[in-house]
Design an enzyme around this catalytic site. Structure first.
Site, PDB file in Angstrom:
ATOM      1  CB  CYS A   1     -22.773 -42.298 -14.330  1.00 33.91           C
ATOM      2  SG  CYS A   1     -22.958 -40.514 -14.431  1.00 33.91           S
TER       3      CYS A   1
ATOM      4  CB  THR B   1      -6.787 -26.262   1.979  1.00 37.48           C
ATOM      5  OG1 THR B   1      -6.312 -26.254   3.328  1.00 37.48           O
ATOM      6  CG2 THR B   1      -6.320 -25.011   1.255  1.00 37.48           C
TER       7      THR B   1
ATOM      8  CB  ALA C   1     -14.855 -27.675 -13.764  1.00 37.22           C
ATOM      9  CG  HIS C   2     -15.343 -33.127 -16.416  1.00 35.76           C
ATOM     10  ND1 HIS C   2     -15.761 -33.371 -15.129  1.00 35.76           N
ATOM     11  CD2 HIS C   2     -15.976 -34.040 -17.187  1.00 35.76           C
ATOM     12  CE1 HIS C   2     -16.603 -34.378 -15.113  1.00 35.76           C
ATOM     13  NE2 HIS C   2     -16.760 -34.809 -16.361  1.00 35.76           N
TER      14      HIS C   2
ATOM     15  CD  GLN D   1     -23.604 -34.318 -20.190  1.00 39.54           C
ATOM     16  OE1 GLN D   1     -23.287 -33.407 -20.940  1.00 39.54           O
ATOM     17  NE2 GLN D   1     -22.981 -35.485 -20.197  1.00 39.54           N
TER      18      GLN D   1
END
Length: 342
Positions: A170, A85, A46-47, A25
């Protein structure tokens, strides 16, 4: 809230304890100089930076790599920490989001703080609002407020025009009151009646004012329905329509400070219910069942007052099994009506 990572990290360092910090955050909202802090590991996603979902990062202090053990085994990717990967497109998107956030953080933090304070002042003016974490350092873009006389889940349901929650992402699947707010001293009812507002890059002053107005309308509607409100307001208009010998019978279950509180008012004539209304501090499912029962109660006699069982109500109204216990409170409120029906 913003934790004192420097002090916590120093205490951990003195005792030889590895310190992991959740910075998801904070990134892009406040300056982060991890090499200057006694932090061994820091997590990012990332979001939270307007990047793609599904990608995150773990900061590992130089020299702390030996404290980590892989959870899965196979290839030697990620320095032998995780096989597989890498998702290149997500990594690139994450990197671009970080670049944009770093470029704007100096101006974005103060802007979000100003909007957060504008939002709080507007909500405080509605009355019965409590700012959670008021005495502690807080993130610029997050505001957590507890409201008196309303159930948080019902308040969220009444605010379909806003994207708000009763807790962190969460714990969004849980309807239980926040254990963090309870630890901060909030009552169960206030913890249950809390909302978490997030302000972000697209937010403007007009959005804040729109949110305050929407919350004000929802609060007025739900507080009028709350058992805290005078029962006379709920049965207003019955006096003129009461036939000779008619009476108002009330009964309730649950109570102040509990997660569910339901009160029924029945207009009865002789042995028959002519009209029924209710008040409730409850989740949307419980409130919906109480409203439905008021329709079902009309014309029922004292002997057959309770139409079915909580299990049958849950099935008929699509109430989740985990909320069946709340419908038992509804049933107890109807039984209380029988007790007071002289």
């Amino acid at each position: 809230m913003l934790e004192d990572a420097a002090t916590i990290g120093a205490l951990c360092r003195e005792r030889g304890i590895a310190f992991h910090c959740d910075c998801a955050q904070a990134a892009g909202k406040v300056p982060l100089t991890l090499p200057e802090l006694p932090i061994d590991f820091a997590a990012f996603t990332a979001h939270k930076l307007y990047g793609p979902k599904g990608i995150g990062a773990l900061y590992v202090r130089e020299g702390a790599r030996g404290l980590l053990q892989p959870l899965t085994y196979g290839g030697g990717q990620e320095r032998n920490l995780r096989p597989g990967t890498p998702a290149t497109h997500q990594i690139v998107g994450f990197g671009a989001a970080c670049e944009l956030a770093a470029r704007e953080v100096a101006a974005e933090g103060p802007r979000l703080t100003r909007l957060r304070e504008r939002l709080w002042q507007g909500l405080a003016a509605l009355g019965g609002a409590h700012l959670n974490g008021a005495a502690a350092p807080r993130l610029p873009g997050i505001l957590n407020v507890s409201f008196e006389e309303v159930h948080g889940e019902s308040l969220v349901g009444a605010l379909s025009v806003l994207a708000v929650s009763t807790g962190s992402a969460c714990s969004s699947a849980s309807a239980d009151p926040s254990y963090v707010l309870r630890a901060l001293g909030r009552s169960t009812q206030l913890a249950q009646g809390s909302l978490r507002f997030s302000i972000g890059r697209p937010t403007r002053d007009t959005d804040v004012d729109f949110a305050v107005a929407a919350v004000g309308e929802a609060l007025a509607r739900l507080r009028a329905l709350s058992p805290e409100a005078p029962g006379a307001a709920v049965v207003d208009g019955w006096a003129g329509s009461r036939a000779p010998g008619a009476a108002i019978v009330s009964g309730e279950a649950g109570g102040r400070g509990q997660e569910t509180w339901v009160r029924f008012h029945l207009l009865v004539a002789g042995d028959t219910v002519k009209e029924a209304r209710f008040q409730a501090f409850a989740c949307p499912h419980t409130t919906q069942v109480a409203a439905w029962l008021c329709e079902e109660l009309r014309g029922r006699t004292r002997e057959r007052l309770i139409p079915g069982t909580p299990g049958a109500w849950a099935q008929a109204r699509g109430v989740p099994a985990e909320k069946l216990g709340r419908l038992l409170v509804v049933e107890d409120a109807l039984r209380s009506c029988l007790t007071h029906w002289g």
